[in-house]
Scaffold this motif. Structure first.
Motif: not given
Length: 394
Positions: A307-309, A359-370
């Protein structure tokens, strides 16, 4: 919903479980629920948190091999707290004393075993990997899975923190009812936080100029994290390229690591940074994330790095390997410092702009803690509703 976690892995100086529960307490409060943690402590005390969350420390003996943690001894004070609060759900994650305490409590709450780790993977498989195959080790320690199976039968639901752990445990015949993949605080981490000045300052701490390659490693100083292997790998990679490593963490092996890096002029160790904004800025300002543990069941910090790239240099097994992709990562044979060095050099030699973009393209697909917290509450609610329906029909 009121959820109480009877947790022997929670400590003010702990690692991933502490971070997870601290954030979960805040999230559940925001979602209209209450999370209470009952943890071993050096004294009986209560630590209040916003939104009605709190931590009850019950005076308990410490672990002889890791003073950060304790072990419940007397069930009575824990049962008294459970009787007082009358939770809807009681969680447990330890196979030791807390398992019996939760299972033996006579209250009506749903009992959930939340699997954060796999002790067979973290200890016997790591200890004996050089002398025996995985299958041989699993057969030799089959008693542990049988022990676990007997305890799991006394719980209403068994959930894991991600698909890697689910796959491992089911393959050994253990019951898993649901996979509740962990999430990250996505709002804190961003490539936009990258700072040239901060990067230059960290490289200077490592005794290197701005054109060097900066790695960051984050995690508790414990043998299962394999930091000595990572340090050795960085030293070997540094014979080919100017490479610095910043390590953030503390733990029972801190003194050992301090001695180990005496021979590594471009490695620096700093204490953990708990302020999420500061940590996110530091992560975004590195060039890549390096990790050593193959026993971790979910790549939480690796996901924050994404998420930090940051591109990744991670072992080919475990939670971090599960999220690694060739477009932004290099994997290496777990526990192999020579292959880790190769992976670091390969990563540093690739087009850094393309790596960071991937890396930045994949980050939004990672689940959020919420998203994780909401899914877990929904799972618990379905069990509560199912039990109520059975009670009404009866």
């Amino acid at each position: 919903m009121r959820i109480i976690d009877v947790n022997e892995f929670y400590s003010p100086t702990g690692g991933g479980v502490r971070s997870y529960l601290d954030r979960k307490m805040a999230l559940l409060s925001e979602l209209g629920h209450q999370q209470i943690v009952i943890a071993p402590g050096r004294e009986d005390r209560v630590e209040e948190r916003p939104g009605g969350a709190r931590i009850h420390y019950v005076k308990s003996p410490g672990l002889p091999f890791d003073s950060n943690y304790g072990l419940f001894w007397d069930a009575a004070p824990v049962h008294a707290l459970l009787d007082h609060y009358q939770p809807d759900v009681v969680e447990n994650c330890s196979p030791w004393r807390s398992a019996a305490i939760v299972a033996d409590w006579r209250g009506p709450a749903i009992r959930s075993w939340f699997m954060h780790n796999d002790n067979l993977e973290a200890y016997p498989k790591r200890w004996f990997a050089r002398v025996a195959s995985e299958a041989t080790i699993e057969r030799a320690f089959g008693w542990y899975d049988r022990y676990m199976g007997r305890w799991l039968d006394r719980f209403d639901t068994v959930v894991t923190n991600g698909p890697v752990l689910t796959e491992r445990l089911r393959a050994r015949g253990l019951r898993i009812d649901a996979t509740m993949t962990l999430g990250i605080e996505r709002e804190h981490f961003s490539p936009a936080l990258r700072s040239k000045a901060l990067r230059a300052a960290m490289l200077a701490q490592c005794g290197l100029p701005e054109d060097a390659y900066l790695l960051i490693g984050i995690g508790r100083h414990h043998a299962e994290k394999r930091w000595p292997m990572v340090i050795d790998a960085v030293r070997r990679a540094g014979a080919r390229l100017p490479i610095g490593l910043v390590l953030l963490g503390l733990g029972p092996d801190t003194r050992t690591l301090e001695r180990h890096i005496d021979e590594s002029p471009h490695v620096r160790m700093f204490q953990p940074i708990f302020h999420r904004g500061q940590l996110a800025s530091i992560m975004a300002s590195a060039d890549a994330f390096v990790h050593g543990s193959e026993t971790e069941t979910f790549g939480l910090v690796a996901s924050e790095a994404l998420a930090s790239g940051l591109p990744l240099a991670v072992p080919d097994r475990g939670g971090s390997a599960a999220i690694a992709r060739p477009e932004f990562a290099e994997t290496y044979r777990s526990g192999d410092a020579y292959d880790c060095a190769r992976a670091i050099v390969a990563l540093a030699s690739r087009d850094q702009t393309l790596l960071r973009r991937a890396a930045g393209l994949v980050a939004p697909k990672v689940w959020s803690d919420r998203e994780h917290a909401s899914a877990l509450v929904a799972h618990y609610q379905s069990l509560i509703d199912e039990r109520a329906g059975v009670s009404r029909s009866a």
